[in-house]
Design an enzyme around this catalytic site. Sequence first.
Site, PDB file in Angstrom:
ATOM      1  N   PRO A   1       0.882  -1.091  -0.003  1.00  0.00           N
ATOM      2  CA  PRO A   1       0.219  -0.008   0.128  1.00  0.00           C
ATOM      3  C   PRO A   1       0.887   1.313   0.122  1.00  0.00           C
ATOM      4  O   PRO A   1       1.712   1.521   0.764  1.00  0.00           O
ATOM      5  CB  PRO A   1      -0.759  -0.150   1.294  1.00  0.00           C
ATOM      6  N   GLU A   2       0.687   2.024  -1.054  1.00  0.00           N
ATOM      7  CA  GLU A   2       1.427   3.295  -1.088  1.00  0.00           C
ATOM      8  C   GLU A   2       0.152   4.368  -1.092  1.00  0.00           C
ATOM      9  O   GLU A   2      -1.103   4.050  -0.957  1.00  0.00           O
ATOM     10  CB  GLU A   2       2.169   3.536  -2.418  1.00  0.00           C
TER      11      GLU A   2
END
Length: 270
Positions: free
Chosen positions: A2-3
């Site tokens: 997750p960015e």
Amino acid sequence: MPELPEVETIKEELLPHIVGRTISGVTLFWERMLRQPLPAEFHPRISGQKITGLSRRGKYLIFQLGGGNCLIAHLRMSGSLLFGRGLPPEYTRAIIHLDNGNNIFFRDPRKFGTLQLVKDSDSVLCKLGPEPLSPSFTPEILYDSLKKRKAPIKAVLLDQGFIAGIGNMYADEALFAAGIHPLRPANSLSRTEVKSLHRVIREVLQEAISSKGASVSTYFRPGGETGTAHSQFQVAHRGGKPCPVCDTPIQRIPIRQRGSYFCPKCQPEA
DNA sequence: CCCGGAACCTGAAGGC
DNA sequence: TGCCTTCAGGTTCCGG
């Protein structure tokens, strides 16, 4: 992993289900994910609190609670937040129970993710650099800050204190789109290159948000669906495959212990 | 301040 | 088949 686009998607999709609800309790299956306070203080302080808002800063998710508390979650590399009732999915490390019987399952195979309950979210978020999608993040600010750094541009883009929310995948995608070699010293970029980099950082992140994030490895949206941003990746995780622009095989080199993918022809070192 | 490297974790993948 | 090593990477901490 997750960015910014993945965390933004989670925030958007979780928000309508949870704002206005009350947390009836939290189950911790892996206590070390709780950074602060100690469990003995955590449980009484969070139980019975109403969720008044959900926001994102960098890769952090901030649950605003009544009583002046904030619950701050970070998914690190393998975390996801799944919404629903019934049995927890495999690798669930924590459950946030809501008053209507629904749950937020914090699933995290690698156990890197964190939770912390704080009075002032700024005590955690103050060390973050600017939000790349905010109007106050301008090409001039980017140029001035890059001038002070001589580390490889790839390493600087991953520094959350420099700019918040960019991770390995989107750093590679942005550098490819700007035609900049990941090992270039940050302070060697010309004004023209920085202007281009500034534009493509925003484009790459915005497009990934439109695609609901990139589902490489363990990323899932709160309903369990995947995102599709990875299908548009030009170089990230495509080592050995042909560059979509010039067919040159995409190279993979380690920078700061992280795999960096780039096209040696479209992103010349000099 | 700036930079580089180790540590935290565990599942997946590759080597022999 | 099965054991072993390596890889994956966001953040924090530590040493230079």
